[in-house]
Design an enzyme around this catalytic site. Structure first.
Site, PDB file in Angstrom:
ATOM      1  N   ARG A  43       7.266   6.545  -4.601  1.00  8.17           N
ATOM      2  CA  ARG A  43       7.915   7.081  -3.407  1.00  8.17           C
ATOM      3  C   ARG A  43       7.313   6.373  -2.210  1.00  8.17           C
ATOM      4  O   ARG A  43       6.175   5.919  -2.248  1.00  8.17           O
ATOM      5  CB  ARG A  43       7.666   8.591  -3.280  1.00  8.17           C
ATOM      6  CG  ARG A  43       6.191   8.899  -3.293  1.00  8.17           C
ATOM      7  CD  ARG A  43       5.840  10.351  -3.111  1.00  8.17           C
ATOM      8  NE  ARG A  43       4.444  10.498  -3.486  1.00  8.17           N
ATOM      9  CZ  ARG A  43       4.027  10.968  -4.649  1.00  8.17           C
ATOM     10  NH1 ARG A  43       4.895  11.389  -5.536  1.00  8.17           N
ATOM     11  NH2 ARG A  43       2.742  11.047  -4.921  1.00  8.17           N
ATOM     12  N   ASP A  47      -4.096  -1.269  -0.984  1.00  9.33           N
ATOM     13  CA  ASP A  47      -5.173  -1.593  -0.029  1.00  9.33           C
ATOM     14  C   ASP A  47      -6.525  -1.000  -0.454  1.00  9.33           C
ATOM     15  O   ASP A  47      -7.579  -1.604  -0.234  1.00  9.33           O
ATOM     16  CB  ASP A  47      -4.818  -1.186   1.415  1.00  9.33           C
ATOM     17  CG  ASP A  47      -4.346   0.249   1.563  1.00  9.33           C
ATOM     18  OD1 ASP A  47      -4.296   0.966   0.553  1.00  9.33           O
ATOM     19  OD2 ASP A  47      -4.030   0.660   2.703  1.00  9.33           O
ATOM     20  N   SER A  58       0.802  -1.232   0.000  1.00  7.67           N
ATOM     21  CA  SER A  58       0.000   0.000   0.000  1.00  7.67           C
ATOM     22  C   SER A  58       0.832   1.278   0.000  1.00  7.67           C
ATOM     23  O   SER A  58       0.842   2.052   0.966  1.00  7.67           O
ATOM     24  CB  SER A  58      -0.957  -0.048   1.180  1.00  7.67           C
ATOM     25  OG  SER A  58      -1.735  -1.213   1.053  1.00  7.67           O
TER      26      SER A  58
HETATM   27  C1  GLC Z   1      -0.718   5.993   1.718  1.00  8.53           C
HETATM   28  C2  GLC Z   1      -0.229   5.162   0.545  1.00  8.53           C
HETATM   29  C3  GLC Z   1      -1.393   4.554  -0.212  1.00  8.53           C
HETATM   30  C4  GLC Z   1      -2.292   3.801   0.737  1.00  8.53           C
HETATM   31  C5  GLC Z   1      -2.725   4.694   1.890  1.00  8.53           C
HETATM   32  C6  GLC Z   1      -3.580   3.965   2.905  1.00  8.53           C
HETATM   33  O1  GLC Z   1      -1.412   7.085   1.233  1.00  8.53           O
HETATM   34  O2  GLC Z   1       0.547   5.963  -0.321  1.00  8.53           O
HETATM   35  O3  GLC Z   1      -0.930   3.684  -1.230  1.00  8.53           O
HETATM   36  O4  GLC Z   1      -3.428   3.348   0.041  1.00  8.53           O
HETATM   37  O5  GLC Z   1      -1.584   5.205   2.547  1.00  8.53           O
HETATM   38  O6  GLC Z   1      -2.923   2.873   3.453  1.00  8.53           O
END
Ligand code: GLC
Length: 500
Positions: free
Chosen positions: A195, A233, A180
Site C-alpha cells: 500500500r 530507506d 521507501s
Molecule cells: C513509511 C514507509 C516506509 C518508510 C518510512 C520512512 O513508513 O511505509 O517504507 O521506511 O515511511 O520513510
C-alpha cells in the site's frame, strides 16, 4: 500608550520559502481574549492528553514486541516484518561505482556513489522535488519521471566534454532503487507494493511489482543501467550505518514517515521456512512498524485530534503508529487543536482565521521553529502566525503554542522510543548495548528529538536504557543502496542468486 517591540530575522522553510520576520508586537492588553490564566488552564488539559507515562510506555512495548513476532511468523500481518533478501552485514570492503535512485516522501534523488572500501565513500547527487500531482497521478507516469531524471543524471555524469559516452559499448551501470514504501519481496530485485503510505496515492501501483514498472520506464528511456536491488530507506540506513560503525544493530527513520529495520537470524523468520534458505544466515528485516496498531487501535493512546487526522487521511485506519509520530502529521495535529480553540472562542477572537482552516497548512517545521525560538517575546512564533496565517498573537498564546508543540513533539519521541525498545527487547540487545542509526527530518531537525527518545528509553528500561544510543545515520537511501547493490553483486558473482 501601548508598549511595542520590534524583532527581525529570516528563516527558510523546507518548502524553500523564505520568511522575513520584522514584526511589531503589542502588549497583550490590546488583545484581551487570551490571558495567561485561561491559556494555562487549557494547557493542563492538553498535557494530560498528550503525556505518556513510563508505565503506559512499557505496555506499548510489550504489545509491540508481540506484533513484531507475529509478523515474522505469518505472512500478511499488520506489522508485515518484510524479509528484504539483504543477507548479513557489509564487510566494509565493498567498493566500486554505483547509482542509487531514491524515491522518498518528499524528494526524488539520483546519486552516484563511489565506495572506496574501509567504510569510506564519495557521493555526487541531484535532487528533485515531487509535486502533489505526481504523487497522485498514474504510477507508471511517476516511474517515467524517475527514469527521465535518471537519464539526465547519467548523461551528465558519464559523458565527456564532447558529449561522447564514457561507458564501454554495452556497459550497464548497477543501480540500487530505494523505494521507501511497504513492498513484499521474494527476491532482492522484486517488490510488490502492499500500500502507499505518507500521503502517496499514485494509481494502478498497489499490488504490482514496482521494480518491474520501473524497469519498463528504464527501457523506455534506454538508460544504460541494470537495477540490481530494490531497497527500503531503513534497510539502506541499517547497512550504511553498519558500514561506517559496526556497533549499529538497528536503523530508524523519523521523517515524513517512520519505520525501522534490523538484522534477524533466518532461522527465526518462520514465514520463509519454505524457501529453505541456509539457517545460519542473517537477513535484514524491514519492519514497516508505522503500521503498528492499525485498524484495531487497541494499544496506542489516540486523542480525538489523532482520530480526525486518521479519518480524514487518504488511508483511514492505516499507519496508526506513524500518524502519531511522523513529520507528515505533527503539524496537522497541532493545527486541529488550534482550530478547536478558535471554535470555542478562546483564540484569535475577532480576527479572520480562515487561513488556519485548510488541512495540512501548519507544517511540522513550524513546530521545530516554535520550540527553538530563542527570544523572550517569541518573535519567531509571531512571525509564523502573522506571515503565514495573518493573525496577531498575545505572548500568553505564543507560550501556549510553544508548550503545545513540545507536548506533541515529546509524545512522538517517546512513542519512537517504544518502537526501538520493542526491537531491543526482542533481540536482547539491552545488556550489551547497541547503536541505532537514525535519520529523517524529524530526527535531524526537530530540537531535542533525540534527547527525548533517550529519556524515553531510560523511562522504559531504567538506567540500562543508556546502553541504547541513537546516532545520526549515514545516508541510507544513497550510500546504503550502493552498498547493498555491491553486496548483491558479490552474491550474484558467487552464484548465490536468487537467494540460496
Ligand atoms: C513509511 C514507509 C516506509 C518508510 C518510512 C520512512 O513508513 O511505509 O517504507 O521506511 O515511511 O520513510
Amino acid at each position: 500608550m501601548v508598549a511595542s517591540r520590534r524583532g527581525s530575522g529570516s528563516i527558510t522553510l523546507p518548502t524553500g520559502q523564505t520568511m522575513t520576520i520584522h514584526t511589531r508586537t503589542h502588549e497583550e492588553e490590546d488583545l484581551p481574549h487570551a490571558t495567561k490564566k485561561t491559556m494555562a488552564d487549557h494547557l493542563r488539559k492538553y498535557e494530560s492528553l498528550f503525556t505518556l507515562t513510563p508505565q503506559r510506555m512499557r505496555m506499548i512495548v510489550e504489545a509491540f514486541k508481540d506484533s513484531l513476532e507475529l509478523g515474522l511468523q505469518k505472512p500478511k500481518q499488520v506489522v508485515p516484518m518484510i524479509p528484504t533478501f539483504v543477507f548479513g552485514w557489509p564487510t566494509g570492503k565493498e567498493s566500486g561505482d554505483f547509482l542509487a535512485l531514491d524515491l522518498g516522501g518528499t524528494n526524488l534523488r539520483v546519486c552516484l556513489v563511489t565506495l572506496q572500501g574501509e567504510g569510506k565513500f564519495e557521493m555526487t547527487q541531484t535532487k528533485y522535488r515531487l509535486t502533489e500531482e505526481q504523487k497522485q497521478d498514474e504510477g507508471q507516469k511517476l516511474f517515467d519521471f524517475c527514469a527521465e531524471c535518471l537519464k539526465t543524471f547519467v548523461d551528465t555524469n558519464f559523458t565527456d566534454e564532447d558529449g561522447t559516452s564514457l561507458l564501454k559499448p554495452g556497459e550497464l551501470l548497477p543501480l540500487g532503487f530505494t523505494f521507501s514504501y511497504p513492498c513484499y519481496q521474494s527476491r532482492i530485485d522484486h517488490g510488490e507494493l502492499i500500500r502507499w503510505t505518507k500521503g502517496f496515492g499514485a494509481k494502478n501501483t498497489e499490488g504490482r511489482d514496482v521494480a518491474e514498472m520501473f524497469r519498463q520506464s528504464i527501457e523506455k528511456y534506454k538508460i544504460p543501467v541494470v537495477m540490481t536491488a530494490i531497497i527500503n530507506d531503513t534497510t539502506g540506513t541499517l547497512i550504511a550505518s553498519h558500514y561506517v560503525n559496526p556497533k549499529t544493530k538497528i536503523a530508524v527513520i523519523f521523517g515524513t514517515g517512520c519505520n525501522a529495520a534490523y538484522m534477524e537470524d533466518v532461522k527465526n523468520i518462520d514465514k520463509i521456512k519454505v524457501l529453505k534458505i541456509n539457517e545460519q544466515d542473517q537477513m535484514a528485516i524491514n519492519c514497516e512498524w508505522g503500521a503498528f496498531d492499525s485498524f484495531e487501535h487497541e494499544h496506542l493512546p489516540r486523542t480525538k485530534y489523532d482520530i480526525i487526522v486518521d479519518e480524514t487521511s487518504n488511508k483511514p485506519g492505516e499507519q496508526a503508529f506513524e500518524k502519531l509520530i511522523s513529520g507528515r502529521y505533527l503539524g496537522e495535529i497541532l493545527r486541529l487543536v488550534i482550530c478547536e480553540l478558535i471554535d470555542e472562542g478562546v483564540l484569535f477572537l475577532g480576527q479572520e482565521t480562515y487561513k488556519l482552516e485548510t488541512p495540512y497548512v501548519f507544517e511540522t517545521a513550524f513546530l521545530s521553529l516554535m520550540e527553538s525560538d530563542p527570544t523572550d517575546e517569541l518573535l519567531m512564533i509571531i512571525g509564523i502566525f502573522t506571515h503565514f496565517f495573518a493573525v496577531e498573537t498575545t505572548l500568553a498564546e505564543r507560550q501556549f503554542f510553544r508548550a503545545l508543540a513540545m507536548l506533541i513533539g515529546r509524545r512522538a519521541a517517546r512513542l519512537s522510543a517504544c518502537g526501538i525498545a520493542a526491537i531491543v527487547g526482542k533481540m536482547d540487545y539491552l545488556d550489551e548495548g547497541c547503536l541505532v542509526g537514525a535519520d529523517g527530518s524529524l530526527y535531524n531537525k526537530y530540537p531535542g528529538f533525540a534527547d527525548r527518545v533517550h529519556e524515553g528509553l531510560i523511562d522504559i528500561f531504567g538506567e540500562k536504557g543508556r546502553n541504547i544510543k541513537t546516532v545520526h545515520a549515514e545516508d541510507g537511501s544513497g550510500v546504503g543502496s550502493a552498498i547493498i547493490a555491491a553486496m548483491t553483486k558479490v552474491r550474484r558473482d558467487a552464484g548465490l542468486y536468487p537467494h540460496v
